[in-house]
Every structure is written in C-alpha cells, then in structure tokens.
Scaffold this motif. Sequence first.
Motif, PDB file in Angstrom:
ATOM      1  N   ARG A  70       2.680  12.240   5.739  1.00 19.07           N
ATOM      2  CA  ARG A  70       2.926  11.026   4.954  1.00 19.07           C
ATOM      3  C   ARG A  70       2.301   9.805   5.631  1.00 19.07           C
ATOM      4  O   ARG A  70       1.830   8.886   4.948  1.00 19.07           O
ATOM      5  N   LYS A  71       2.304   9.822   6.976  1.00 18.79           N
ATOM      6  CA  LYS A  71       1.869   8.647   7.733  1.00 18.79           C
ATOM      7  C   LYS A  71       0.474   8.134   7.354  1.00 18.79           C
ATOM      8  O   LYS A  71       0.309   6.940   7.099  1.00 18.79           O
ATOM      9  N   PRO A  72      -0.537   9.010   7.302  1.00 17.88           N
ATOM     10  CA  PRO A  72      -1.867   8.476   6.979  1.00 17.88           C
ATOM     11  C   PRO A  72      -1.940   7.840   5.586  1.00 17.88           C
ATOM     12  O   PRO A  72      -2.840   7.045   5.313  1.00 17.88           O
ATOM     13  N   LEU A  73      -0.998   8.186   4.718  1.00 17.39           N
ATOM     14  CA  LEU A  73      -1.018   7.627   3.357  1.00 17.39           C
ATOM     15  C   LEU A  73      -0.204   6.351   3.239  1.00 17.39           C
ATOM     16  O   LEU A  73      -0.485   5.506   2.383  1.00 17.39           O
ATOM     17  N   ALA A  74       0.810   6.239   4.110  1.00 17.37           N
ATOM     18  CA  ALA A  74       1.749   5.123   3.950  1.00 17.37           C
ATOM     19  C   ALA A  74       1.020   3.777   3.957  1.00 17.37           C
ATOM     20  O   ALA A  74       1.296   2.914   3.124  1.00 17.37           O
ATOM     21  N   GLY A  75       0.029   3.616   4.863  1.00  9.04           N
ATOM     22  CA  GLY A  75      -0.707   2.366   4.958  1.00  9.04           C
ATOM     23  C   GLY A  75      -1.540   2.062   3.714  1.00  9.04           C
ATOM     24  O   GLY A  75      -1.913   0.925   3.457  1.00  9.04           O
ATOM     25  N   GLN A  76      -1.834   3.085   2.944  1.00  8.59           N
ATOM     26  CA  GLN A  76      -2.676   2.923   1.748  1.00  8.59           C
ATOM     27  C   GLN A  76      -1.856   2.487   0.535  1.00  8.59           C
ATOM     28  O   GLN A  76      -2.401   2.088  -0.485  1.00  8.59           O
ATOM     29  N   PHE A  77      -0.526   2.666   0.612  1.00  6.69           N
ATOM     30  CA  PHE A  77       0.313   2.393  -0.560  1.00  6.69           C
ATOM     31  C   PHE A  77       1.204   1.172  -0.380  1.00  6.69           C
ATOM     32  O   PHE A  77       2.241   1.071  -1.014  1.00  6.69           O
ATOM     33  N   THR A  78       0.803   0.261   0.506  1.00  8.52           N
ATOM     34  CA  THR A  78       1.625  -0.933   0.734  1.00  8.52           C
ATOM     35  C   THR A  78       1.566  -1.855  -0.491  1.00  8.52           C
ATOM     36  O   THR A  78       0.674  -1.736  -1.335  1.00  8.52           O
ATOM     37  N   ASP A 115       6.546  17.770  10.142  1.00  9.11           N
ATOM     38  CA  ASP A 115       5.364  17.962   9.282  1.00  9.11           C
ATOM     39  C   ASP A 115       5.268  16.857   8.232  1.00  9.11           C
ATOM     40  O   ASP A 115       4.201  16.314   7.961  1.00  9.11           O
ATOM     41  N   HIS A 116       6.425  16.552   7.628  1.00 10.81           N
ATOM     42  CA  HIS A 116       6.451  15.512   6.606  1.00 10.81           C
ATOM     43  C   HIS A 116       5.922  14.195   7.171  1.00 10.81           C
ATOM     44  O   HIS A 116       5.075  13.540   6.574  1.00 10.81           O
ATOM     45  N   THR A 117       6.408  13.826   8.346  1.00  8.40           N
ATOM     46  CA  THR A 117       6.022  12.557   8.979  1.00  8.40           C
ATOM     47  C   THR A 117       4.514  12.525   9.233  1.00  8.40           C
ATOM     48  O   THR A 117       3.836  11.541   8.935  1.00  8.40           O
TER      49      THR A 117
END
Length: 395
Positions: free
Chosen positions: A99-107, A94-96
């Motif tokens: 978190r995934k859709p947000l990870a690209g936004q916080f680079t 669930d965490h993965t």
Amino acid sequence: MTAVEPRMLPMARTTPFDPPAELADLPPISPLRYPDGHVGWLVTGHALAKEVLCDQRLSSRFELRHTVLTRQDGEVMKPQPTLPGFFMGMDAPDHTRLRKPLAGQFTVRRMRQLEPRIAEITRGRIAAMRAHGSPVDLVAEFALPVPSLVICDLLGVDPVDREEFVGLTSRVLSLEVSQAEALAARGAIQRFMLELVREKRINPTDDMLSGLAQNADLTDEELTGMGGLLLAAGHETTANMLGIGTMALLHHREQWDALRADPSLMDNAVEELLRYLTILHFGTSRTALQDVELGGVQVREGDTITVSLPAANRDPSRFPDPDVFDIKRSTQGHVTFGHGIHQCLGQQLARIEMRIAYRALMNEFPNLRLAVPEQDVPMRSRMTIYGVHRLPVEW
Ligand code: HEM
C-alpha cells in the motif's frame, strides 16, 4: 448475552435506498450463518464496526474468509487465495509494503491536481448525453464512463480497452454468473494487466502504473495485482454512486433543488449520499487469528466476522434519524469507505469525481427526471456493489 440462533445475512430490501429492515433489529454483534454452514458473526453497531476494522488480531486474507454470498444458481462460493499484489486481502507486513508506494499518489493534493482532467472527461460525457438526446440511460452514457475513463487515464490504460475491462470487472463482481465464469474474467484482467505492466517497465509514460513500474522492489505479478485492484475498485464503486446517487437526489427533489441553488452544500451532500446509500451493501469481512472478545461475545480463532457497513451507517446511536436523507446533516464518521488500515485508498478521488459529476449534471440538466416509474428501475440487488443497472432519465 443470551444465546441467539444464528441467522443468514438479511438481504431482501423493500425500498430502493434502505438496507434490509431486519438489520435494524439486531444487537451490535450477533451470530451469523454463512451459506457453507460456518457460524460466525455479524456486526451492525457503528462503534463496534470501527473497532473490528481496526483490530489487527482479525485478518483480511481472502483465503481465510467464509463468504456471505451465494451465486444466482445457488452455488456456494469457495474462499479464493489472495492474488499477489492484491493488498486488500492481505495483512501487515505485506499489506503495508504494497500500500505504501501508492499512498503518496492518492493524497488530497494529488487528487485535486486531477480536477481539470476529470472536469474535461465529465464535459465529454455531458456532450454524449446531449448527442444521444432525451431520454437516455444515465448509467451507460454518464455514470459508468466518467469513472472508468478517469481510472484509465490515471493508470495509463488505453481508452480503447475500457469497454473490455469494464465488462470483465462487472463479471468478476457479479453474483449472476457462475464462480468459474467470474474467475475466468479475473484471469483475463490479470493477463491484460501483466501485459500492460511489462510494457510500462520498458516504455514508461506519464501515469501511475509507469511510476510504480519503476520500483524494482515490486515484481511483475505484484504490479499486476495492484493495477487490477485499482482498475476494479476504481470504477464500479464510483459509477454506482453516480447512478443510484442521482436517483436518490431525483427522488428527494427538494434536496436536488437545494443543492443546485447552493453549490457550497456539495461536499456534505456527497458524504450524505455515501452514508445513506452505502453501496458495499454486503459489507466486508475479517477472520479471527486468535480467540478474541468483541462487543461482549467470545469469538473463536477461525470465526469470520462480517461488518454490515449499511447497518453501521444507519445506527441511530451515531446518526440520529438514520433513515432520513438530509444533505445538511452531520455525516462525520460514516464507514462507507471502511476504517483502519484498509480504509479506501481511492476515497479522495471518488469524492472529487462525485462532486464534479453531480454538479455538471444539475447545471446542465436542471429539470432532469426519471423517464420510467421508480419501481421499474432495475436495482443491483444481486451484485456485490449495490446501485442501478440502468437509469433512464429525460430532460
Ligand atoms: C478499499 C469503498 C472508490 C481503491 C475500500 C474499502 C471500502 C471501499 C469499504 C475497504 C474494504 C475493507 O476494509 O475490506 C469504496 C467506495 C468507493 C470507492 C464506496 C466509491 C464511492 C475507490 C476508488 C479507488 C479505490 C475510486 C481507486 C482509484 C481502493 C483500494 C482499496 C479500497 C485500493 C484497498 C485498500 C487497502 O486494503 O489498503 N474501498 N471505494 N476505491 N479501495 Fe475503495
């Protein structure tokens, strides 16, 4: 290891910037008594802290955790179910997924693009400080508004709603209110976010929440939890780093002067402030999903393990002379943002905000100083995020 009597988490500080002294005397892992009577573990060693935070046999689920905290009135906090979308309290998969859709936004790159806007917000608050005149409370006029305006901007929250959610977040994270009051504040944030999510689904604007709202795989409830997590995690933390970070730099005046004279020191100074102050001062916890051996002790399924981030960041085997604040030291490996799959998603944003905000403060107010004796600054000892309630400064 010889049997050690379980003890409560040491919480009393004798100086504003140092964690409770007893933490330094503990072995890397020792038995910990939680306020509800549970006996689990306290990790204070740096290497073991990293190991624990990476161990997938240990769960982040809030509902499994015994908490080290009690409220002001002595009320023992009960474990709470993790809200949909609030992935800080979830495990894979669930965490993965969340978190995934947000990870690209916080680079780093995306966050760097925000610099001009962060600088503009910072200039606005410097102007507000000048308009107020000396002395001023740095927290109210600068440290809190800068990150909360930035996160509003990023998520697409109307700045007129800022004060309301700042107040609500502060109540959720405070130990000075009852658990019922904290939960009521959390409910209000959720209602606010749910409304916003529904609005962004229909009328998307140019912001992160609108971007996420276009993802049909995420339910409204999940988006609400994700937005609420970003809103809360995104401002109290950075705000407190700006408040107590400024106080630490003013206390160590020679380092304020060195940093002012040489801007190239800023990146490392921010890392050292993060290490030295470790504002998540009660750390973070995990719960064993099975029997595991950690640092030579046998941890049983169901045991909660609390990782003291401040103690790990003051471990002399990792940071020589750990109690010395030195903006030129090597800070590599500090765990202020956690470690492993839950490592702070917003750390690049926090770093950029701190660099811009400290730089602006020292350029605009080179002779900034405390307007009250240091011992009169009210410290946030009873809040989950450490810092200062107010910081009266003059120039
Ligand atoms: C997670 C600290 C700023 C969003 C974390 C964790 C720590 C932390 C220690 C890990 C918790 C755990 O392992 O249980 C900090 C500090 C900050 C800061 C010290 C400022 C100085 C921010 C900002 C944002 C943010 C600005 C968002 C805009 C998050 C999120 C998580 C997180 C979403 C959950 C990550 C996950 O579970 O995968 N933070 N944080 N944080 N932080 Fe931060």
